[in-house]
Design a protein around this motif. Structure first.
Motif, PDB file in Angstrom:
ATOM      1  N   ASP A 149       0.821  -1.210   0.000  1.00  0.00           N
ATOM      2  CA  ASP A 149       0.000   0.000   0.000  1.00  0.00           C
ATOM      3  C   ASP A 149       0.858   1.264   0.000  1.00  0.00           C
ATOM      4  N   THR A 150       2.037   1.203   0.596  1.00  0.00           N
ATOM      5  CA  THR A 150       2.959   2.344   0.563  1.00  0.00           C
ATOM      6  C   THR A 150       3.486   2.547  -0.850  1.00  0.00           C
ATOM      7  N   LEU A 151       3.896   1.471  -1.504  1.00  0.00           N
ATOM      8  CA  LEU A 151       4.376   1.552  -2.888  1.00  0.00           C
ATOM      9  C   LEU A 151       3.289   2.111  -3.799  1.00  0.00           C
ATOM     10  N   ARG A 152       2.069   1.667  -3.609  1.00  0.00           N
ATOM     11  CA  ARG A 152       0.938   2.128  -4.425  1.00  0.00           C
ATOM     12  C   ARG A 152       0.702   3.620  -4.188  1.00  0.00           C
ATOM     13  N   ARG A 153       0.676   4.036  -2.917  1.00  0.00           N
ATOM     14  CA  ARG A 153       0.424   5.437  -2.564  1.00  0.00           C
ATOM     15  C   ARG A 153       1.496   6.359  -3.144  1.00  0.00           C
ATOM     16  N   VAL A 154       2.755   5.984  -2.981  1.00  0.00           N
ATOM     17  CA  VAL A 154       3.854   6.824  -3.465  1.00  0.00           C
ATOM     18  C   VAL A 154       3.855   6.889  -4.985  1.00  0.00           C
ATOM     19  N   CYS A 155       3.649   5.767  -5.630  1.00  0.00           N
ATOM     20  CA  CYS A 155       3.609   5.724  -7.098  1.00  0.00           C
ATOM     21  C   CYS A 155       2.515   6.657  -7.626  1.00  0.00           C
ATOM     22  N   CYS A 156       1.334   6.607  -7.032  1.00  0.00           N
ATOM     23  CA  CYS A 156       0.236   7.480  -7.461  1.00  0.00           C
ATOM     24  C   CYS A 156       0.560   8.949  -7.186  1.00  0.00           C
ATOM     25  N   ALA A 157       1.201   9.238  -6.050  1.00  0.00           N
ATOM     26  CA  ALA A 157       1.546  10.623  -5.716  1.00  0.00           C
ATOM     27  C   ALA A 157       2.539  11.200  -6.724  1.00  0.00           C
ATOM     28  N   VAL A 158       3.510  10.384  -7.135  1.00  0.00           N
ATOM     29  CA  VAL A 158       4.509  10.835  -8.112  1.00  0.00           C
ATOM     30  C   VAL A 158       3.822  11.152  -9.445  1.00  0.00           C
ATOM     31  N   VAL A 159       2.942  10.283  -9.887  1.00  0.00           N
ATOM     32  CA  VAL A 159       2.252  10.483 -11.169  1.00  0.00           C
ATOM     33  C   VAL A 159       1.308  11.676 -11.091  1.00  0.00           C
ATOM     34  N   ARG A 160       0.572  11.782 -10.000  1.00  0.00           N
ATOM     35  CA  ARG A 160      -0.348  12.914  -9.842  1.00  0.00           C
ATOM     36  C   ARG A 160       0.420  14.236  -9.869  1.00  0.00           C
ATOM     37  N   ARG A 161       1.528  14.295  -9.166  1.00  0.00           N
ATOM     38  CA  ARG A 161       2.342  15.515  -9.118  1.00  0.00           C
ATOM     39  C   ARG A 161       2.847  15.870 -10.523  1.00  0.00           C
ATOM     40  N   THR A 162       3.266  14.857 -11.271  1.00  0.00           N
ATOM     41  CA  THR A 162       3.779  15.083 -12.619  1.00  0.00           C
ATOM     42  C   THR A 162       2.670  15.536 -13.565  1.00  0.00           C
ATOM     43  N   MET A 163       1.525  14.892 -13.486  1.00  0.00           N
ATOM     44  CA  MET A 163       0.424  15.246 -14.376  1.00  0.00           C
ATOM     45  C   MET A 163      -0.206  16.581 -13.991  1.00  0.00           C
ATOM     46  N   SER A 164      -0.069  16.984 -12.747  1.00  0.00           N
ATOM     47  CA  SER A 164      -0.639  18.258 -12.302  1.00  0.00           C
ATOM     48  C   SER A 164       0.068  19.459 -12.881  1.00  0.00           C
ATOM     49  N   THR A 165       1.255  19.271 -13.436  1.00  0.00           N
ATOM     50  CA  THR A 165       1.952  20.405 -14.051  1.00  0.00           C
ATOM     51  C   THR A 165       1.192  20.921 -15.265  1.00  0.00           C
ATOM     52  N   ASP A 166       0.278  20.102 -15.800  1.00  0.00           N
ATOM     53  CA  ASP A 166      -0.552  20.544 -16.921  1.00  0.00           C
ATOM     54  C   ASP A 166      -1.629  21.524 -16.456  1.00  0.00           C
ATOM     55  N   ASP A 167      -1.986  21.425 -15.169  1.00  0.00           N
ATOM     56  CA  ASP A 167      -2.993  22.303 -14.597  1.00  0.00           C
ATOM     57  C   ASP A 167      -2.306  23.593 -14.162  1.00  0.00           C
ATOM     58  N   GLU A 168      -2.899  24.712 -14.451  1.00  0.00           N
ATOM     59  CA  GLU A 168      -2.239  25.995 -14.252  1.00  0.00           C
ATOM     60  C   GLU A 168      -1.849  26.274 -12.802  1.00  0.00           C
ATOM     61  N   ASP A 169      -2.700  25.957 -11.822  1.00  0.00           N
ATOM     62  CA  ASP A 169      -2.421  26.322 -10.437  1.00  0.00           C
ATOM     63  C   ASP A 169      -2.003  25.148  -9.558  1.00  0.00           C
ATOM     64  N   VAL A 170      -2.282  23.925  -9.969  1.00  0.00           N
ATOM     65  CA  VAL A 170      -1.932  22.780  -9.154  1.00  0.00           C
ATOM     66  C   VAL A 170      -0.436  22.534  -9.248  1.00  0.00           C
ATOM     67  N   GLY A 171       0.189  22.273  -8.128  1.00  0.00           N
ATOM     68  CA  GLY A 171       1.621  22.024  -8.114  1.00  0.00           C
ATOM     69  C   GLY A 171       2.452  23.281  -7.976  1.00  0.00           C
ATOM     70  N   ALA A 172       1.794  24.413  -7.869  1.00  0.00           N
ATOM     71  CA  ALA A 172       2.523  25.664  -7.702  1.00  0.00           C
ATOM     72  C   ALA A 172       2.977  25.793  -6.257  1.00  0.00           C
ATOM     73  N   THR A 173       4.234  26.205  -6.066  1.00  0.00           N
ATOM     74  CA  THR A 173       4.739  26.433  -4.716  1.00  0.00           C
ATOM     75  C   THR A 173       4.478  27.867  -4.274  1.00  0.00           C
ATOM     76  N   SER A 174       4.271  28.771  -5.214  1.00  0.00           N
ATOM     77  CA  SER A 174       3.882  30.140  -4.867  1.00  0.00           C
ATOM     78  C   SER A 174       3.101  30.749  -6.025  1.00  0.00           C
ATOM     79  N   LEU A 175       2.122  31.545  -5.669  1.00  0.00           N
ATOM     80  CA  LEU A 175       1.295  32.242  -6.650  1.00  0.00           C
ATOM     81  C   LEU A 175       1.272  33.715  -6.283  1.00  0.00           C
ATOM     82  N   MET A 176       1.275  34.602  -7.257  1.00  0.00           N
ATOM     83  CA  MET A 176       1.170  36.024  -6.988  1.00  0.00           C
ATOM     84  C   MET A 176       0.311  36.647  -8.080  1.00  0.00           C
ATOM     85  N   ASP A 177      -0.715  37.322  -7.678  1.00  0.00           N
ATOM     86  CA  ASP A 177      -1.565  38.058  -8.607  1.00  0.00           C
ATOM     87  C   ASP A 177      -1.602  39.506  -8.148  1.00  0.00           C
ATOM     88  N   VAL A 178      -1.452  40.440  -9.045  1.00  0.00           N
ATOM     89  CA  VAL A 178      -1.530  41.864  -8.747  1.00  0.00           C
ATOM     90  C   VAL A 178      -2.548  42.465  -9.706  1.00  0.00           C
TER      91      VAL A 178
END
Length: 126
Positions: A54-83
């Motif tokens: 279950d740990t291997l499954r959880r980590v594997c999914c987290a890695v893929v989700r994090r990678t695929m989230s780069t396609d989403d504009e705000d997901v995976g951002a460590t900082s956002l700034m709007d003025v």
């Protein structure tokens, strides 16, 4: 060497249960990324075989989700700034190129990166 199926720690169903439903295009990409993430875990953490399934499954999914989230504009951002004026928007991402990586916490849960100590007696038998 015969064609061996790679060990994949998570399925598309596992990923969708932990994240969201994927389109058919996303499913194709996610399948490849699940294989890549599993390979990354095996290559990075030599003690992966002692981790729970279950740990291997959880980590594997987290890695893929994090990678695929780069396609989403705000997901995976460590900082956002709007003025408001004169209309500035800035985003910083932990992995802007969508690279596969393991976090420190994930490495710990897989049992890799832990320090160990040992001694060697140089004096011989006494």
């Amino acid at each position: 060497m015969p064609d061996e199926q790679p060990i994949v720690f998570a399925t598309l169903d596992d990923l969708e249960k932990r994240w969201r439903a994927l389109s058919s295009t996303e499913q194709s990409r996610a399948s490849v990324l699940l294989e890549d993430a599993s390979s990354l875990i095996r290559d990075t953490c030599p003690a992966w075989s002692s981790a729970r399934e279950d740990t291997l499954r959880r980590v594997c999914c987290a890695v893929v989700r994090r990678t695929m989230s780069t396609d989403d504009e705000d997901v995976g951002a460590t900082s956002l700034m709007d003025v408001s004026g004169p209309f500035t928007t800035q985003r910083s991402y932990s992995s802007p190129a969508g690279d596969l990586f393991l976090t420190k916490a994930e490495k710990r849960s897989l049992g890799c990166g832990a320090q160990s100590a040992f001694t060697i007696t140089l004096a011989g038998d006494q």
